[in-house]
Motif scaffolding. Sequence first.
Motif, mmCIF file in Angstrom:
data_model
loop_
_atom_site.group_PDB
_atom_site.id
_atom_site.type_symbol
_atom_site.label_atom_id
_atom_site.label_comp_id
_atom_site.label_asym_id
_atom_site.label_seq_id
_atom_site.Cartn_x
_atom_site.Cartn_y
_atom_site.Cartn_z
ATOM 1 N N ILE A 428 0.824 -1.210 0.000
ATOM 2 C CA ILE A 428 0.000 0.000 0.000
ATOM 3 C C ILE A 428 0.854 1.253 0.000
ATOM 4 O O ILE A 428 0.484 2.299 -0.553
ATOM 5 C CB ILE A 428 -0.963 -0.032 1.214
ATOM 6 C CG1 ILE A 428 -2.035 1.052 1.085
ATOM 7 C CG2 ILE A 428 -0.220 0.125 2.509
ATOM 8 C CD1 ILE A 428 -3.060 0.775 0.064
ATOM 9 N N GLU A 431 1.672 1.993 -3.547
ATOM 10 C CA GLU A 431 0.476 2.490 -4.221
ATOM 11 C C GLU A 431 0.236 3.955 -3.890
ATOM 12 O O GLU A 431 -0.179 4.751 -4.747
ATOM 13 C CB GLU A 431 -0.734 1.644 -3.815
ATOM 14 C CG GLU A 431 -2.080 2.117 -4.348
ATOM 15 C CD GLU A 431 -2.181 1.990 -5.858
ATOM 16 O OE1 GLU A 431 -3.119 2.560 -6.439
ATOM 17 O OE2 GLU A 431 -1.326 1.321 -6.473
ATOM 18 N N TYR A 463 0.460 -3.779 3.706
ATOM 19 C CA TYR A 463 -0.750 -4.429 3.190
ATOM 20 C C TYR A 463 -0.738 -4.319 1.673
ATOM 21 O O TYR A 463 -0.493 -3.243 1.123
ATOM 22 C CB TYR A 463 -1.989 -3.757 3.773
ATOM 23 C CG TYR A 463 -3.211 -4.630 3.747
ATOM 24 C CD1 TYR A 463 -3.582 -5.356 4.865
ATOM 25 C CD2 TYR A 463 -3.994 -4.733 2.607
ATOM 26 C CE1 TYR A 463 -4.703 -6.173 4.859
ATOM 27 C CE2 TYR A 463 -5.111 -5.545 2.583
ATOM 28 C CZ TYR A 463 -5.462 -6.262 3.719
ATOM 29 O OH TYR A 463 -6.568 -7.063 3.695
ATOM 30 N N LYS A 464 -1.008 -5.402 0.952
ATOM 31 C CA LYS A 464 -0.836 -5.428 -0.498
ATOM 32 C C LYS A 464 -2.173 -5.385 -1.221
ATOM 33 O O LYS A 464 -3.135 -6.047 -0.831
ATOM 34 C CB LYS A 464 -0.048 -6.671 -0.905
ATOM 35 C CG LYS A 464 1.358 -6.684 -0.325
ATOM 36 C CD LYS A 464 2.175 -7.846 -0.822
ATOM 37 C CE LYS A 464 3.595 -7.789 -0.248
ATOM 38 N NZ LYS A 464 4.442 -8.879 -0.757
ATOM 39 N N ILE A 465 -2.183 -4.593 -2.311
ATOM 40 C CA ILE A 465 -3.377 -4.445 -3.146
ATOM 41 C C ILE A 465 -2.955 -4.419 -4.604
ATOM 42 O O ILE A 465 -1.775 -4.194 -4.917
ATOM 43 C CB ILE A 465 -4.154 -3.162 -2.800
ATOM 44 C CG1 ILE A 465 -3.260 -1.939 -3.023
ATOM 45 C CG2 ILE A 465 -4.682 -3.198 -1.377
ATOM 46 C CD1 ILE A 465 -3.981 -0.633 -2.842
ATOM 47 N N VAL A 495 -5.147 6.039 5.011
ATOM 48 C CA VAL A 495 -5.067 4.578 5.146
ATOM 49 C C VAL A 495 -4.858 4.250 6.617
ATOM 50 O O VAL A 495 -3.877 4.693 7.221
ATOM 51 C CB VAL A 495 -3.924 3.999 4.287
ATOM 52 C CG1 VAL A 495 -3.911 2.476 4.418
ATOM 53 C CG2 VAL A 495 -4.080 4.391 2.822
ATOM 54 N N CYS A 502 -7.521 -3.482 6.547
ATOM 55 C CA CYS A 502 -6.953 -2.230 6.066
ATOM 56 C C CYS A 502 -8.102 -1.386 5.517
ATOM 57 O O CYS A 502 -8.869 -1.844 4.662
ATOM 58 C CB CYS A 502 -5.910 -2.500 4.984
ATOM 59 S SG CYS A 502 -5.203 -1.009 4.259
ATOM 60 N N ILE A 504 -9.130 2.085 3.552
ATOM 61 C CA ILE A 504 -8.653 3.166 2.688
ATOM 62 C C ILE A 504 -9.822 4.109 2.444
ATOM 63 O O ILE A 504 -10.870 3.699 1.943
ATOM 64 C CB ILE A 504 -8.120 2.625 1.349
ATOM 65 C CG1 ILE A 504 -7.035 1.567 1.592
ATOM 66 C CG2 ILE A 504 -7.601 3.748 0.478
ATOM 67 C CD1 ILE A 504 -6.571 0.880 0.333
#
Length: 597
Positions: A428, A431, A463-465, A495, A502, A504
Amino acid sequence: MKFHSIKTKLTVMYAVIIFILITCISIAVGFISSNALLNKSVVSADRELTLLDEKLNLFTAKLESESLYLTQVQDNAYSEDPYQQFLYTSGILSFLHDFIIVQSSVDSIAFYDVNGSYMFSDARSNISSVQQKSVDYIEEFKAEDASSKWYGFHYFDDPQSLSSPQWVCSFLRKIYSFRGELIGIMELNLTEESIQSIYDTVIADHYNFYILDSNQTIISAEDKSLLHRDLKELQQMYPPFSKGSFLNASDTYLYTTHKNEILDWTLVSTLPLEAILKESRTLVMTIFFIGFLALLLGFILLHSITNFIIRPLLHLTDAVERIAQGDYTVRADTSPENEIGCLASRVNSMAENTLQLLDTIEKESSLKRQFEFSYIQLQMSPHFLYNTLETICGMIAVDEKQKAIKTIQNVSLFYSKVLSKGIPIIPISQELEITRCYLDILQQRYCEIYTYSITLEPEAAQYKIPKLTLQPFVENALIHGIIPTGENGHITVCVTYEKDSCIISISDNGAGIEEQRLSILRNSLSHQNFGQESASGFGIVSTYQRLLLFLGADNVTIELESALGKGTSIRLILKHQGEEILKKENLSYDLSCTDRR
């Protein structure tokens, strides 16, 4: 899945059929035998009541005939001589005493002469003679034309006795002289025990016998607590049997009645249905026992036969069960040269074909996922790059070289971060850097008509998106939120991390969304309806599709709030990420940044 073998079904079917047959036979036998016993009991009870009625008539006739002996004591009945009167009274008392000794069933005997004398004798050798004894029912009988009469049960009170009045039935007879003159009235008193002794030896076992008077009141019964009760009370205590209550007949009673014309009494006998049906139930239980033995023997024979027939089918069933659990390497035995062997061969072919099909599906599934993601990505038009290049050309044309250089640097940095070796899922934090570059480029392009702020909690940094998740949201906030107002605006990206999720948030203070369009967009997101009605979603729906593809429906929640003139707020709630989601980082695809319309 619960499994029932053919052998079990055959066994159960056999057992059910035999049980139904045995039950039907038992019910039929029980019904027929019960009706036969019931009819037999009715006939038997009626015969006994008839016999008892005859016996009672003989008893009363005997008493009536023997009471005539008193007519021989007539001399001096009207004499005024005291001595003759003494002889007359003594003769009467002697007769009463002798009569009571001979007639053991009579409890007491009394004589009321026309002169008002009352003479009495009982079975306990009490003898008395008094004057002026007046009794209502005696006076009523004098006025009647009948010479004799049976008077129903009543309480008889002997004035010479210290005990309480007795419950007796009386026979009254008028005594006449040879000249036809009335001498007096003789009264024979029978106790309820005397009447009971008549029918005690006649009534069979299990029967209960009652005598009711003309008012349907019980005047004699073996159970003395029922005396003086009426027929309705008796039926309440012992419910009468009816054909409609045959299934619940155990607590009911069979009533049989007979009318005694002489005494105007009703003879009633009751028999509990339990006693009648006992023999029928014994017969039914015997049939059930024989049926159970037949059923047990049938089970043994059926078990041996079905084992021989079904054994190959059981082996095939075991193989199919293992195949159903996912082991497609199992092969069934095809040795039986019958339908089962043919079926086993087809099952083996099916397992082989399924194994090959699964391998093909696994390969195609990976290609399909890449195609779906690429298709969604292609839906994002490349207008952003074209518009940005036109903006840079304009800056150079008006000699704003420094702004053009800064914009080119931002574009270069943006695409370097977007491409990033083709990795589709990024932390994140990365991103947010892409989003920051994108917002800087748009600031230059739209003459800095807005400001922005980006905040990130450290717990959510890794945290991955999917890449470019936030770009459509911030673009919508500018193009469809701030620019239509014609005023400077502010975009906020925040965030946070709460309870393994998580969160957003992207918000603006722009024009907002109309209520009808907002309702359509919410409905599309909640029902995952991505048709034509969701085309007004300003990139939100397409981004939501990407998140569902990579993270799954259970791990993504999107919330949308907006009000006209106040702005729009979007919340993405991404739940805990497992290993299966993180493995999707290895999927590669071509990226392009777009200007969502």
